[in-house]
Write an enzyme that holds these catalytic residues in place. Structure first.
Site, PDB file in Angstrom:
ATOM      1  N   ASN A  46      11.879   3.032  -6.727  1.00  0.00           N
ATOM      2  CA  ASN A  46      10.519   2.899  -6.200  1.00  0.00           C
ATOM      3  C   ASN A  46      10.013   1.548  -6.129  1.00  0.00           C
ATOM      4  OD1 ASN A  46       7.877   3.467  -5.308  1.00  0.00           O
ATOM      5  ND2 ASN A  46       7.130   3.342  -7.454  1.00  0.00           N
ATOM      6  N   ARG A  66       3.354   9.885  -3.277  1.00  0.00           N
ATOM      7  CA  ARG A  66       3.307  11.116  -3.917  1.00  0.00           C
ATOM      8  C   ARG A  66       4.059  10.932  -5.391  1.00  0.00           C
ATOM      9  NH1 ARG A  66      -0.623  13.870  -2.292  1.00  0.00           N
ATOM     10  NH2 ARG A  66       0.207  15.792  -3.091  1.00  0.00           N
ATOM     11  N   HIS A 100       6.811  -1.334  -6.266  1.00  0.00           N
ATOM     12  CA  HIS A 100       5.401  -1.069  -6.859  1.00  0.00           C
ATOM     13  C   HIS A 100       4.951  -2.792  -6.876  1.00  0.00           C
ATOM     14  CE1 HIS A 100       2.023   0.408  -8.375  1.00  0.00           C
ATOM     15  NE2 HIS A 100       1.746  -0.566  -9.397  1.00  0.00           N
ATOM     16  N   ASP A 160      10.760   7.911 -12.962  1.00  0.00           N
ATOM     17  CA  ASP A 160      10.459   9.212 -13.777  1.00  0.00           C
ATOM     18  C   ASP A 160       9.202   9.882 -13.382  1.00  0.00           C
ATOM     19  OD1 ASP A 160       8.457   7.874 -15.142  1.00  0.00           O
ATOM     20  OD2 ASP A 160       9.380   7.689 -16.712  1.00  0.00           O
TER      21      ASP A 160
HETATM   22  C1  GAR Z   1       4.063  -1.614  -1.200  1.00  0.00           C
HETATM   23  O1  GAR Z   1       3.462  -2.908  -1.385  1.00  0.00           O
HETATM   24  C2  GAR Z   1       4.640  -0.695  -2.225  1.00  0.00           C
HETATM   25  O2  GAR Z   1       4.932  -1.600  -3.320  1.00  0.00           O
HETATM   26  C3  GAR Z   1       3.289   0.128  -2.550  1.00  0.00           C
HETATM   27  O3  GAR Z   1       2.528   0.356  -1.119  1.00  0.00           O
HETATM   28  C4  GAR Z   1       2.929  -0.624  -0.155  1.00  0.00           C
HETATM   29  C5  GAR Z   1       3.450   0.182   0.817  1.00  0.00           C
HETATM   30  O4  GAR Z   1       3.703  -0.861   1.861  1.00  0.00           O
HETATM   31  N1  GAR Z   1       3.444   1.103  -3.498  1.00  0.00           N
HETATM   32  C6  GAR Z   1       2.615   1.561  -4.387  1.00  0.00           C
HETATM   33  O5  GAR Z   1       1.346   0.976  -4.498  1.00  0.00           O
HETATM   34  C7  GAR Z   1       3.168   2.806  -5.146  1.00  0.00           C
HETATM   35  N2  GAR Z   1       2.480   3.190  -6.178  1.00  0.00           N
HETATM   36  P1  GAR Z   1       4.704  -0.376   3.030  1.00  0.00           P
HETATM   37  O6  GAR Z   1       4.422   0.977   3.494  1.00  0.00           O
HETATM   38  O7  GAR Z   1       4.300  -1.601   4.259  1.00  0.00           O
HETATM   39  O8  GAR Z   1       6.012  -0.637   2.742  1.00  0.00           O
END
Ligand code: GAR
Length: 202
Positions: free
Chosen positions: A107, A91, A109, A141
């Site tokens: 975060n 979110r 990513h 941010d």
């Molecule tokens: C992770 O790889 C994270 O970097 C990504 O979702 C995955 C969650 O995996 N986040 C994004 O894409 C944010 N835009 P997890 O639930 O197994 O940690």
């Protein structure tokens, strides 16, 4: 430093944080609560198994984003959270939440930001034919996957990779990088001047 981890799904990054804490590699950070915006996700079971308070604040039951974020702040404050870690939390947060934790939200990513924001970064990397992708941990941010970059690790895109194979290779690095950044933040080694992050030696 008391950490609240926000999750939305599988929770493998949460697991990396929990494992680091159990191995004594997260101190002075301490995970005090895990909050999911989606009920029934595996991340919640991981938190419970580790003996951590695991809560659901379901965004779907709130009419407005402001009310959803206010409820999350209430829960985080109940547990004395000082640093918020978004670990697969899907979110976008508004100023209301961000202003409560200035430079205290990070975060992770799965791309080398600012490339490929959103929920399908590995698929975007494959579609663009890039030869290198990676993982970014950054302060948060109000923009999607935006904010001052704290740390990045590059990961090769190999011939024959699909999005799942690339994401798995990125996650191997992500699971190392995120706990290390959280530890360094909690130890006061990372600060921010404007959009530039200053990372001091130990
Ligand atoms: C992770 O790889 C994270 O970097 C990504 O979702 C995955 C969650 O995996 N986040 C994004 O894409 C944010 N835009 P997890 O639930 O197994 O940690």
């Amino acid at each position: 430093m008391k950490i609240g981890v926000l999750v939305s799904g599988a929770g493998t990054n949460l697991q990396a944080l929990l494992d680091a804490e159990a191995a004594g590699k997260l101190a002075p950070a301490e995970i005090v609560v895990v909050v999911s915006n989606r009920p029934g996700v595996p991340a919640l079971a991981r938190a419970e198994k580790a003996g951590k308070p695991a809560l659901v604040v379901d965004h779907k039951i709130f009419l407005e984003r402001a009310a959803f974020e206010a409820e999350m702040i209430t829960e985080l404050e109940k547990h004395g959270v000082e640093l918020v870690v978004l670990a697969g939390f899907m979110r976008v947060l508004t100023d209301r939440f961000l202003d409560r934790y200035p430079l205290r939200i990070v975060n992770t990513h799965p791309s080398l930001l600012p490339a490929f924001v959103g929920s399908d970064a590995p698929a975007q990397a494959i579609a663009h034919g890039v030869k290198v992708s990676g993982v970014t941990v950054h302060f948060v941010d109000a923009s999607l996957d935006g904010g001052p970059i704290i740390a990045q690790v590059a990961v090769p895109v190999l011939p024959g990779d699909d999005a799942a194979a690339l994401h798995a290779r990125i996650q191997r690095e992500e699971h190392r990088l995120l706990p290390e950044v959280v530890r360094r933040l909690a130890a006061g080694l990372v600060s921010c001047q404007g959009r530039l992050v200053v990372d001091r030696a130990e």
